[in-house]
Design a protein around this motif. Structure first.
Motif, PDB file in Angstrom:
ATOM      1  N   HIS A  45      14.886   8.931   2.505  1.00 17.86           N
ATOM      2  CA  HIS A  45      14.071   8.728   1.304  1.00 17.86           C
ATOM      3  C   HIS A  45      13.520   7.303   1.264  1.00 17.86           C
ATOM      4  CE1 HIS A  45      12.665   9.041  -2.807  1.00 17.86           C
ATOM      5  NE2 HIS A  45      13.287   7.917  -3.054  1.00 17.86           N
ATOM      6  N   GLN A  46      14.368   6.335   1.586  1.00 20.09           N
ATOM      7  CA  GLN A  46      13.915   4.940   1.576  1.00 20.09           C
ATOM      8  C   GLN A  46      12.821   4.716   2.619  1.00 20.09           C
ATOM      9  OE1 GLN A  46      17.868   3.365   2.196  1.00 20.09           O
ATOM     10  NE2 GLN A  46      17.855   2.386   0.174  1.00 20.09           N
ATOM     11  N   PHE A  47      13.008   5.299   3.812  1.00 17.46           N
ATOM     12  CA  PHE A  47      11.993   5.155   4.854  1.00 17.46           C
ATOM     13  C   PHE A  47      10.673   5.773   4.392  1.00 17.46           C
ATOM     14  CE2 PHE A  47       9.637   6.228   8.679  1.00 17.46           C
ATOM     15  CZ  PHE A  47       9.755   5.064   9.429  1.00 17.46           C
ATOM     16  N   MET A  48      10.754   6.961   3.778  1.00 13.87           N
ATOM     17  CA  MET A  48       9.543   7.645   3.286  1.00 13.87           C
ATOM     18  C   MET A  48       8.790   6.779   2.283  1.00 13.87           C
ATOM     19  SD  MET A  48      10.873  11.546   2.701  1.00 13.87           S
ATOM     20  CE  MET A  48       9.330  12.134   2.003  1.00 13.87           C
ATOM     21  N   GLU A  49       9.541   6.093   1.434  1.00  9.93           N
ATOM     22  CA  GLU A  49       8.904   5.310   0.383  1.00  9.93           C
ATOM     23  C   GLU A  49       8.387   3.961   0.887  1.00  9.93           C
ATOM     24  OE1 GLU A  49      10.765   3.561  -3.495  1.00  9.93           O
ATOM     25  OE2 GLU A  49      10.261   5.661  -3.826  1.00  9.93           O
ATOM     26  N   GLN A  50       9.063   3.382   1.867  1.00  8.70           N
ATOM     27  CA  GLN A  50       8.734   2.012   2.268  1.00  8.70           C
ATOM     28  C   GLN A  50       7.824   1.910   3.490  1.00  8.70           C
ATOM     29  OE1 GLN A  50      12.136  -0.599   2.402  1.00  8.70           O
ATOM     30  NE2 GLN A  50      13.066   0.392   0.638  1.00  8.70           N
ATOM     31  N   TYR A  51       7.589   3.017   4.184  1.00  3.70           N
ATOM     32  CA  TYR A  51       6.748   2.978   5.379  1.00  3.70           C
ATOM     33  C   TYR A  51       5.634   4.018   5.291  1.00  3.70           C
ATOM     34  CZ  TYR A  51       9.971  -0.156   7.732  1.00  3.70           C
ATOM     35  OH  TYR A  51      10.724  -1.255   8.077  1.00  3.70           O
ATOM     36  N   TRP A  52       4.550   3.731   5.957  1.00  2.00           N
ATOM     37  CA  TRP A  52       3.448   4.689   6.063  1.00  2.00           C
ATOM     38  C   TRP A  52       2.849   4.573   7.458  1.00  2.00           C
ATOM     39  CZ3 TRP A  52      -2.062   3.579   5.974  1.00  2.00           C
ATOM     40  CH2 TRP A  52      -2.372   2.222   5.981  1.00  2.00           C
ATOM     41  N   TRP A  53       2.187   5.620   7.888  1.00  2.00           N
ATOM     42  CA  TRP A  53       1.544   5.642   9.202  1.00  2.00           C
ATOM     43  C   TRP A  53       0.126   5.142   9.020  1.00  2.00           C
ATOM     44  CZ3 TRP A  53       3.089   5.920  14.030  1.00  2.00           C
ATOM     45  CH2 TRP A  53       2.141   6.189  15.030  1.00  2.00           C
ATOM     46  N   ASN A  54      -0.193   3.993   9.614  1.00  2.00           N
ATOM     47  CA  ASN A  54      -1.520   3.387   9.411  1.00  2.00           C
ATOM     48  C   ASN A  54      -2.563   3.920  10.398  1.00  2.00           C
ATOM     49  OD1 ASN A  54      -1.156   2.075  11.857  1.00  2.00           O
ATOM     50  ND2 ASN A  54      -0.957   0.043  10.965  1.00  2.00           N
ATOM     51  N   GLY A  55      -2.210   4.939  11.145  1.00  4.63           N
ATOM     52  CA  GLY A  55      -3.109   5.517  12.136  1.00  4.63           C
ATOM     53  C   GLY A  55      -2.708   5.180  13.556  1.00  4.63           C
ATOM     54  N   THR A  56      -1.938   4.097  13.684  1.00  4.06           N
ATOM     55  CA  THR A  56      -1.472   3.707  15.020  1.00  4.06           C
ATOM     56  C   THR A  56       0.017   3.378  15.058  1.00  4.06           C
ATOM     57  OG1 THR A  56      -2.114   1.411  14.636  1.00  4.06           O
ATOM     58  CG2 THR A  56      -3.718   2.809  15.751  1.00  4.06           C
ATOM     59  N   ALA A  57       0.604   2.993  13.916  1.00  6.11           N
ATOM     60  CA  ALA A  57       2.017   2.603  13.911  1.00  6.11           C
ATOM     61  C   ALA A  57       2.604   2.750  12.507  1.00  6.11           C
ATOM     62  CB  ALA A  57       2.151   1.155  14.369  1.00  6.11           C
ATOM     63  N   TRP A  58       3.945   2.820  12.460  1.00 10.04           N
ATOM     64  CA  TRP A  58       4.633   2.801  11.175  1.00 10.04           C
ATOM     65  C   TRP A  58       4.539   1.392  10.617  1.00 10.04           C
ATOM     66  CZ3 TRP A  58       5.299   7.146   8.957  1.00 10.04           C
ATOM     67  CH2 TRP A  58       5.508   8.287   9.702  1.00 10.04           C
ATOM     68  N   THR A  59       4.118   1.278   9.368  1.00 15.01           N
ATOM     69  CA  THR A  59       3.877  -0.017   8.749  1.00 15.01           C
ATOM     70  C   THR A  59       4.700  -0.140   7.470  1.00 15.01           C
ATOM     71  OG1 THR A  59       1.633   0.041   9.614  1.00 15.01           O
ATOM     72  CG2 THR A  59       2.072  -1.556   7.876  1.00 15.01           C
ATOM     73  N   PHE A  60       5.391  -1.276   7.351  1.00 11.01           N
ATOM     74  CA  PHE A  60       6.194  -1.545   6.157  1.00 11.01           C
ATOM     75  C   PHE A  60       5.260  -1.840   4.988  1.00 11.01           C
ATOM     76  CE2 PHE A  60       8.604  -4.509   3.411  1.00 11.01           C
ATOM     77  CZ  PHE A  60       9.662  -3.678   3.084  1.00 11.01           C
ATOM     78  N   ARG A  61       5.504  -1.198   3.874  1.00  8.14           N
ATOM     79  CA  ARG A  61       4.683  -1.445   2.683  1.00  8.14           C
ATOM     80  C   ARG A  61       5.506  -1.916   1.507  1.00  8.14           C
ATOM     81  NH1 ARG A  61       2.934   4.714   1.110  1.00  8.14           N
ATOM     82  NH2 ARG A  61       5.023   5.569   0.934  1.00  8.14           N
ATOM     83  N   GLY A  62       6.808  -2.023   1.673  1.00 12.06           N
ATOM     84  CA  GLY A  62       7.675  -2.485   0.596  1.00 12.06           C
ATOM     85  C   GLY A  62       8.070  -1.360  -0.341  1.00 12.06           C
ATOM     86  N   GLU A  63       8.911  -1.713  -1.264  1.00 10.77           N
ATOM     87  CA  GLU A  63       9.369  -0.734  -2.236  1.00 10.77           C
ATOM     88  C   GLU A  63       8.259  -0.405  -3.229  1.00 10.77           C
ATOM     89  OE1 GLU A  63      13.180  -1.268  -4.067  1.00 10.77           O
ATOM     90  OE2 GLU A  63      13.942  -2.324  -2.310  1.00 10.77           O
ATOM     91  N   LYS A  64       8.261   0.814  -3.696  1.00 13.03           N
ATOM     92  CA  LYS A  64       7.306   1.264  -4.707  1.00 13.03           C
ATOM     93  C   LYS A  64       7.569   0.472  -5.987  1.00 13.03           C
ATOM     94  CE  LYS A  64       5.754   5.695  -6.538  1.00 13.03           C
ATOM     95  NZ  LYS A  64       6.008   7.146  -6.490  1.00 13.03           N
ATOM     96  N   PRO A  65       6.563  -0.215  -6.521  1.00  8.70           N
ATOM     97  CA  PRO A  65       6.778  -1.071  -7.696  1.00  8.70           C
ATOM     98  C   PRO A  65       7.285  -0.311  -8.932  1.00  8.70           C
ATOM     99  CG  PRO A  65       4.649  -1.526  -6.708  1.00  8.70           C
ATOM    100  CD  PRO A  65       5.201  -0.315  -6.026  1.00  8.70           C
ATOM    101  N   SER A  66       6.823   0.910  -9.127  1.00  8.61           N
ATOM    102  CA  SER A  66       7.274   1.710 -10.272  1.00  8.61           C
ATOM    103  C   SER A  66       6.989   3.175  -9.995  1.00  8.61           C
ATOM    104  CB  SER A  66       6.563   1.282 -11.567  1.00  8.61           C
ATOM    105  OG  SER A  66       5.283   1.884 -11.674  1.00  8.61           O
ATOM    106  N   GLU A  67       7.534   4.018 -10.829  1.00 10.51           N
ATOM    107  CA  GLU A  67       7.257   5.452 -10.670  1.00 10.51           C
ATOM    108  C   GLU A  67       5.793   5.781 -10.966  1.00 10.51           C
ATOM    109  OE1 GLU A  67       9.227   5.656 -14.899  1.00 10.51           O
ATOM    110  OE2 GLU A  67       9.089   4.141 -13.321  1.00 10.51           O
ATOM    111  N   PHE A  68       5.058   4.809 -11.491  1.00 10.73           N
ATOM    112  CA  PHE A  68       3.643   4.994 -11.807  1.00 10.73           C
ATOM    113  C   PHE A  68       2.742   4.338 -10.766  1.00 10.73           C
ATOM    114  CE2 PHE A  68       6.042   4.792 -15.837  1.00 10.73           C
ATOM    115  CZ  PHE A  68       5.962   6.138 -16.145  1.00 10.73           C
ATOM    116  N   SER A  69       3.274   4.122  -9.578  1.00 10.79           N
ATOM    117  CA  SER A  69       2.500   3.529  -8.484  1.00 10.79           C
ATOM    118  C   SER A  69       2.232   4.574  -7.412  1.00 10.79           C
ATOM    119  CB  SER A  69       3.272   2.370  -7.858  1.00 10.79           C
ATOM    120  OG  SER A  69       3.526   1.362  -8.795  1.00 10.79           O
ATOM    121  N   SER A  70       1.096   4.433  -6.772  1.00 10.64           N
ATOM    122  CA  SER A  70       0.726   5.279  -5.638  1.00 10.64           C
ATOM    123  C   SER A  70       0.212   4.370  -4.532  1.00 10.64           C
ATOM    124  CB  SER A  70      -0.379   6.268  -6.021  1.00 10.64           C
ATOM    125  OG  SER A  70       0.063   7.162  -6.990  1.00 10.64           O
ATOM    126  N   TRP A  71       0.378   4.816  -3.301  1.00 11.31           N
ATOM    127  CA  TRP A  71      -0.091   4.039  -2.166  1.00 11.31           C
ATOM    128  C   TRP A  71      -1.574   4.273  -1.972  1.00 11.31           C
ATOM    129  CZ3 TRP A  71       1.352  -0.036   0.234  1.00 11.31           C
ATOM    130  CH2 TRP A  71       0.789  -0.373   1.465  1.00 11.31           C
TER     131      TRP A  71
END
Length: 154
Positions: A45-71
């Motif tokens: 769950h933590q990996f799902m929330e803190q990383y995203w695939w930028n098209g070439t690699a897994w990229t750290f995006r940090g913790e979701k600031p609030s339940e009302f945030s979207s990437w």
């Protein structure tokens, strides 16, 4: 051990699944195989929330600031999801309204001035969230709610 990651078009992980013992799947834009060591001690769950695939690699995006945030993959930043926040504000507003529905019944024990005060309070609640400056509201706790008349809080 590895996981299957099913991605949105924006590179967010929609679902993680433990890799079956035998498989013949091939990675695509919307499907990645992630070795468990890539999680670096994070839960799935933590990996799902803190990383995203930028098209070439897994990229750290940090913790979701609030339940009302979207990437927002177009800016590579977390953004306030205002429609979800407004829906949550309206939900709490509706609860506050229902808690004082009794003031509107014809046999209310309230005086005329109390009824008027209660109706003003209810109208102020109904005007939310359209009366709010959403640029300064990131959480429900940021909302300045109207003060209920003392006779309503029982």
């Amino acid at each position: 051990m590895s996981y299957f990651a099913y991605l949105t078009s924006a590179g967010e992980i929609e679902r993680l699944q433990l890799e079956p013992a035998t498989h013949s799947e091939t990675e695509t834009d919307r499907f990645k195989i992630i070795p468990a060591v890539s999680f670096a001690g994070l839960s799935g769950h933590q990996f799902m929330e803190q990383y995203w695939w930028n098209g070439t690699a897994w990229t750290f995006r940090g913790e979701k600031p609030s339940e009302f945030s979207s990437w927002d993959s177009s800016t590579s930043n977390w953004a306030k999801n205002e429609p979800i926040l407004i829906a949550a504000i309206k939900n709490l507003r509706n609860i506050k309204l229902s808690e004082c529905d009794w003031v509107t019944v014809s046999d209310t024990p309230l005086s005329d001035s109390q009824v008027s005060e209660a109706l003003t309070y209810r109208q102020t609640l109904r005007d939310l969230p359209s009366a709010l400056d959403m640029s300064s509201i990131d959480y429900i706790r940021d909302v300045t709610w109207p003060t209920a008349p003392a006779f309503i809080n029982h």
